[in-house]
Scaffold this motif. Structure first.
Motif, PDB file in Angstrom:
ATOM      1  N   TRP A 148     -40.054 -21.686  79.808  1.00  0.00           N
ATOM      2  CA  TRP A 148     -41.670 -22.029  79.747  1.00  0.00           C
ATOM      3  C   TRP A 148     -42.143 -21.976  80.533  1.00  0.00           C
ATOM      4  CZ3 TRP A 148     -43.145 -23.630  74.938  1.00  0.00           C
ATOM      5  CH2 TRP A 148     -42.700 -24.052  73.632  1.00  0.00           C
ATOM      6  N   VAL A 149     -41.983 -22.588  81.458  1.00  0.00           N
ATOM      7  CA  VAL A 149     -42.527 -22.097  83.128  1.00  0.00           C
ATOM      8  C   VAL A 149     -43.648 -20.825  82.774  1.00  0.00           C
ATOM      9  CG1 VAL A 149     -42.242 -21.793  85.643  1.00  0.00           C
ATOM     10  CG2 VAL A 149     -40.320 -23.489  84.409  1.00  0.00           C
ATOM     11  N   ALA A 150     -43.116 -19.586  82.360  1.00  0.00           N
ATOM     12  CA  ALA A 150     -43.997 -18.981  82.517  1.00  0.00           C
ATOM     13  C   ALA A 150     -44.692 -19.030  81.315  1.00  0.00           C
ATOM     14  CB  ALA A 150     -42.963 -17.326  81.990  1.00  0.00           C
ATOM     15  N   MET A 151     -44.716 -19.772  80.258  1.00  0.00           N
ATOM     16  CA  MET A 151     -45.803 -19.999  79.137  1.00  0.00           C
ATOM     17  C   MET A 151     -46.910 -20.563  80.313  1.00  0.00           C
ATOM     18  SD  MET A 151     -44.605 -20.217  76.192  1.00  0.00           S
ATOM     19  CE  MET A 151     -45.323 -20.462  74.370  1.00  0.00           C
ATOM     20  N   GLY A 152     -46.279 -21.879  81.099  1.00  0.00           N
ATOM     21  CA  GLY A 152     -47.302 -22.711  81.030  1.00  0.00           C
ATOM     22  C   GLY A 152     -48.019 -21.876  81.986  1.00  0.00           C
ATOM     23  N   LEU A 153     -47.271 -21.251  83.193  1.00  0.00           N
ATOM     24  CA  LEU A 153     -48.292 -20.486  84.188  1.00  0.00           C
ATOM     25  C   LEU A 153     -49.243 -19.061  83.495  1.00  0.00           C
ATOM     26  CD1 LEU A 153     -45.074 -20.372  86.853  1.00  0.00           C
ATOM     27  CD2 LEU A 153     -47.279 -21.423  87.021  1.00  0.00           C
ATOM     28  N   TYR A 154     -49.256 -19.069  82.816  1.00  0.00           N
ATOM     29  CA  TYR A 154     -49.438 -17.038  81.543  1.00  0.00           C
ATOM     30  C   TYR A 154     -50.515 -18.294  81.571  1.00  0.00           C
ATOM     31  CZ  TYR A 154     -50.717 -13.854  79.029  1.00  0.00           C
ATOM     32  OH  TYR A 154     -52.118 -12.373  79.137  1.00  0.00           O
ATOM     33  N   LEU A 155     -50.646 -19.604  80.851  1.00  0.00           N
ATOM     34  CA  LEU A 155     -52.389 -20.058  80.820  1.00  0.00           C
ATOM     35  C   LEU A 155     -52.854 -19.986  81.173  1.00  0.00           C
ATOM     36  CD1 LEU A 155     -53.160 -21.402  78.482  1.00  0.00           C
ATOM     37  CD2 LEU A 155     -52.490 -23.847  78.631  1.00  0.00           C
ATOM     38  N   PRO A 156     -53.046 -20.412  82.592  1.00  0.00           N
ATOM     39  CA  PRO A 156     -53.998 -20.257  83.616  1.00  0.00           C
ATOM     40  C   PRO A 156     -55.179 -18.732  83.657  1.00  0.00           C
ATOM     41  CG  PRO A 156     -52.788 -21.172  84.290  1.00  0.00           C
ATOM     42  CD  PRO A 156     -52.450 -21.414  82.908  1.00  0.00           C
ATOM     43  N   LEU A 157     -53.407 -18.237  83.640  1.00  0.00           N
ATOM     44  CA  LEU A 157     -53.842 -16.806  84.351  1.00  0.00           C
ATOM     45  C   LEU A 157     -55.018 -16.102  82.986  1.00  0.00           C
ATOM     46  CD1 LEU A 157     -53.312 -14.245  86.023  1.00  0.00           C
ATOM     47  CD2 LEU A 157     -51.407 -13.999  84.573  1.00  0.00           C
ATOM     48  N   SER A 158     -54.704 -16.378  81.739  1.00  0.00           N
ATOM     49  CA  SER A 158     -55.128 -16.335  80.678  1.00  0.00           C
ATOM     50  C   SER A 158     -56.893 -16.306  80.123  1.00  0.00           C
ATOM     51  CB  SER A 158     -55.056 -16.229  79.643  1.00  0.00           C
ATOM     52  OG  SER A 158     -54.861 -15.929  78.090  1.00  0.00           O
ATOM     53  N   LEU A 159     -56.827 -17.648  81.015  1.00  0.00           N
ATOM     54  CA  LEU A 159     -57.614 -17.839  81.235  1.00  0.00           C
ATOM     55  C   LEU A 159     -59.142 -17.280  82.107  1.00  0.00           C
ATOM     56  CD1 LEU A 159     -57.906 -22.161  80.448  1.00  0.00           C
ATOM     57  CD2 LEU A 159     -58.160 -20.247  79.187  1.00  0.00           C
ATOM     58  N   LEU A 160     -57.899 -16.754  83.531  1.00  0.00           N
ATOM     59  CA  LEU A 160     -59.179 -16.767  83.677  1.00  0.00           C
ATOM     60  C   LEU A 160     -59.730 -15.313  84.094  1.00  0.00           C
ATOM     61  CD1 LEU A 160     -57.106 -17.389  87.443  1.00  0.00           C
ATOM     62  CD2 LEU A 160     -59.120 -17.405  87.226  1.00  0.00           C
ATOM     63  N   PHE A 161     -59.140 -14.106  83.122  1.00  0.00           N
ATOM     64  CA  PHE A 161     -58.762 -13.139  83.198  1.00  0.00           C
ATOM     65  C   PHE A 161     -59.789 -12.571  81.068  1.00  0.00           C
ATOM     66  CE2 PHE A 161     -56.420 -12.174  86.001  1.00  0.00           C
ATOM     67  CZ  PHE A 161     -56.466 -10.804  87.000  1.00  0.00           C
ATOM     68  N   TRP A 162     -60.043 -14.169  80.342  1.00  0.00           N
ATOM     69  CA  TRP A 162     -60.348 -13.895  79.479  1.00  0.00           C
ATOM     70  C   TRP A 162     -61.768 -13.392  78.736  1.00  0.00           C
ATOM     71  CZ3 TRP A 162     -57.397 -15.254  75.468  1.00  0.00           C
ATOM     72  CH2 TRP A 162     -58.413 -14.773  73.888  1.00  0.00           C
ATOM     73  N   HIS A 163     -62.860 -14.000  79.782  1.00  0.00           N
ATOM     74  CA  HIS A 163     -64.207 -13.558  79.920  1.00  0.00           C
ATOM     75  C   HIS A 163     -64.395 -12.056  81.058  1.00  0.00           C
ATOM     76  CE1 HIS A 163     -64.891 -15.832  77.074  1.00  0.00           C
ATOM     77  NE2 HIS A 163     -65.027 -17.156  77.410  1.00  0.00           N
ATOM     78  N   ALA A 164     -63.423 -12.189  82.236  1.00  0.00           N
ATOM     79  CA  ALA A 164     -63.950 -11.444  83.548  1.00  0.00           C
ATOM     80  C   ALA A 164     -63.867 -10.035  83.153  1.00  0.00           C
ATOM     81  CB  ALA A 164     -62.511 -11.502  83.997  1.00  0.00           C
ATOM     82  N   PRO A 165     -63.654  -9.165  82.216  1.00  0.00           N
ATOM     83  CA  PRO A 165     -63.514  -7.713  81.892  1.00  0.00           C
ATOM     84  C   PRO A 165     -65.181  -7.629  81.678  1.00  0.00           C
ATOM     85  CG  PRO A 165     -61.821  -8.302  81.107  1.00  0.00           C
ATOM     86  CD  PRO A 165     -62.105  -9.774  81.423  1.00  0.00           C
ATOM     87  N   ALA A 166     -65.667  -8.812  80.592  1.00  0.00           N
ATOM     88  CA  ALA A 166     -66.743  -8.331  79.800  1.00  0.00           C
ATOM     89  C   ALA A 166     -67.516  -8.469  81.122  1.00  0.00           C
ATOM     90  CB  ALA A 166     -66.708  -9.002  78.785  1.00  0.00           C
ATOM     91  N   LEU A 167     -67.342  -9.779  81.820  1.00  0.00           N
ATOM     92  CA  LEU A 167     -68.285 -10.385  82.604  1.00  0.00           C
ATOM     93  C   LEU A 167     -68.261  -8.903  83.808  1.00  0.00           C
ATOM     94  CD1 LEU A 167     -66.854 -13.873  83.188  1.00  0.00           C
ATOM     95  CD2 LEU A 167     -69.721 -13.144  82.061  1.00  0.00           C
ATOM     96  N   VAL A 168     -67.655  -8.533  83.814  1.00  0.00           N
ATOM     97  CA  VAL A 168     -68.030  -7.593  85.423  1.00  0.00           C
ATOM     98  C   VAL A 168     -68.506  -5.459  84.825  1.00  0.00           C
ATOM     99  CG1 VAL A 168     -66.262  -5.344  86.381  1.00  0.00           C
ATOM    100  CG2 VAL A 168     -65.721  -7.787  86.591  1.00  0.00           C
ATOM    101  N   HIS A 169     -67.964  -5.592  83.215  1.00  0.00           N
ATOM    102  CA  HIS A 169     -69.058  -4.240  82.859  1.00  0.00           C
ATOM    103  C   HIS A 169     -70.325  -4.852  82.151  1.00  0.00           C
ATOM    104  CE1 HIS A 169     -68.432  -0.846  80.417  1.00  0.00           C
ATOM    105  NE2 HIS A 169     -69.434  -1.480  79.650  1.00  0.00           N
ATOM    106  N   TRP A 170     -70.430  -5.611  81.484  1.00  0.00           N
ATOM    107  CA  TRP A 170     -71.818  -5.826  81.186  1.00  0.00           C
ATOM    108  C   TRP A 170     -72.964  -6.948  82.100  1.00  0.00           C
ATOM    109  CZ3 TRP A 170     -68.528  -7.130  76.094  1.00  0.00           C
ATOM    110  CH2 TRP A 170     -68.255  -6.010  75.085  1.00  0.00           C
ATOM    111  N   HIS A 171     -72.435  -7.370  82.895  1.00  0.00           N
ATOM    112  CA  HIS A 171     -73.128  -8.441  83.419  1.00  0.00           C
ATOM    113  C   HIS A 171     -72.517  -7.984  85.296  1.00  0.00           C
ATOM    114  CE1 HIS A 171     -74.792 -10.567  80.205  1.00  0.00           C
ATOM    115  NE2 HIS A 171     -73.693 -10.936  79.821  1.00  0.00           N
ATOM    116  N   GLY A 172     -71.996  -6.703  85.443  1.00  0.00           N
ATOM    117  CA  GLY A 172     -72.181  -6.628  86.853  1.00  0.00           C
ATOM    118  C   GLY A 172     -71.594  -7.939  87.798  1.00  0.00           C
ATOM    119  N   VAL A 173     -71.158  -7.991  87.420  1.00  0.00           N
ATOM    120  CA  VAL A 173     -70.238  -9.799  88.104  1.00  0.00           C
ATOM    121  C   VAL A 173     -68.671  -9.298  89.408  1.00  0.00           C
ATOM    122  CG1 VAL A 173     -69.596 -12.095  88.059  1.00  0.00           C
ATOM    123  CG2 VAL A 173     -71.204 -11.224  86.822  1.00  0.00           C
TER     124      VAL A 173
END
Length: 263
Positions: A148-173
């Motif tokens: 449960w600790v791992a699941m709780g900590l993974y949620l914010p990590l998932s939110l950080l990386f949810w759009h990040a690859p697309a923002l880097v690739h398509w918008h050069g962020v």
């Protein structure tokens, strides 16, 4: 590039679009997802660095599946080479994607490291290395707490990386800014993402119910085990297909070119 706030019902629409788009190119999208899984699995086989390498490749691989979805929306057949789209958009963006991968691997391993403080590393070892999952282990209070600790900590990590690859690739962020923008976009569209997650959960439960009902009616318990894995993999492919639409609707580009047109 600006943040777009969508109604809560858009979460259901994302699921519908993911399923509909998958069926436009089912063989291609399913095949690419299986290739994605195979690459991740093969990477883990490398001694010492395999697990970390697989984690580092995940942002780029998920971007490849989003790019494949974009091709499918145009009525095109996405080729296998699209999985490496992240490394074909110029040296600067390729390097940014590698930085993003390293940050994801570090973040995930940190999550597993924190969970290990609660059960001596049993959950982390089982997740990262594999092993025998016994009833006694699953029912152990320390193991459950670590999970449960791992699941709780993974949620914010998932939110950080949810759009990040697309923002880097398509918008050069830049990588760090992409993590910030991704996290904010997920939070600001929290209602839509909550409904999105609940809808996908309902789809998975309904599929499981249909499979078990078919097995019960046929009187064959083996039918359920035979169908469970392929159906789960197809549903996972549909889920990854739908992630493109969550990105597309969460941001509005400053220029009129749709995301991915210049990729």
């Amino acid at each position: 590039m600006k943040l777009n706030i969508v109604p809560a019902r858009t979460g259901i629409q994302w699921v519908k679009l993911g399923i509909q788009t998958f069926f436009k190119q089912p063989l291609a999208l399913a095949g690419l997802f299986f290739m994605f899984m195979a690459v991740m699995s093969l990477a883990t086989l490398l001694p010492f660095i395999g697990g970390a390498l697989a984690l580092a490749l995940l942002p780029a691989a998920s971007l490849g599946l989003m790019a494949a979805t974009l091709e499918a929306t145009k009525g095109k057949f996405p080729m296998p080479s699209i999985l490496v789209s992240a490394f074909r958009a110029g040296q600067q963006r390729a390097q940014a994607m590698m930085v993003l991968g390293a940050l994801y691997a570090a973040g995930f391993l940190l999550v597993m490291g924190v969970s290990a403080l609660f059960d001596g590393g049993q959950f982390a070892r089982l997740y990262l290395v594999g092993g025998q999952l016994t009833r006694e282990l699953v029912m152990a209070p320390d193991f459950q707490l670590a999970m449960w600790v791992a699941m709780g900590l993974y949620l914010p990590l998932s939110l950080l990386f949810w759009h990040a690859p697309a923002l880097v690739h398509w918008h050069g962020v830049p990588p760090l800014k992409s993590l910030f923008f991704s996290f904010v976009a997920c939070l600001r569209n929290f209602r839509a993402f909550t409904l999105y997650g609940l809808t996908w959960a309902a789809v998975f439960v309904l599929s499981l119910t249909v499979i078990t009902s078919m097995a019960a009616l046929s009187g064959s318990a083996e039918l359920a085990s035979l169908l469970m894995m392929p159906v789960a993999l197809v549903l996972a492919a549909m889920f990854f297909t739908s992630t493109y639409f969550t990105f597309r609707d969460s941001f509005v580009a400053d220029d009129p070119t749709p995301p991915g047109e210049s990729a």
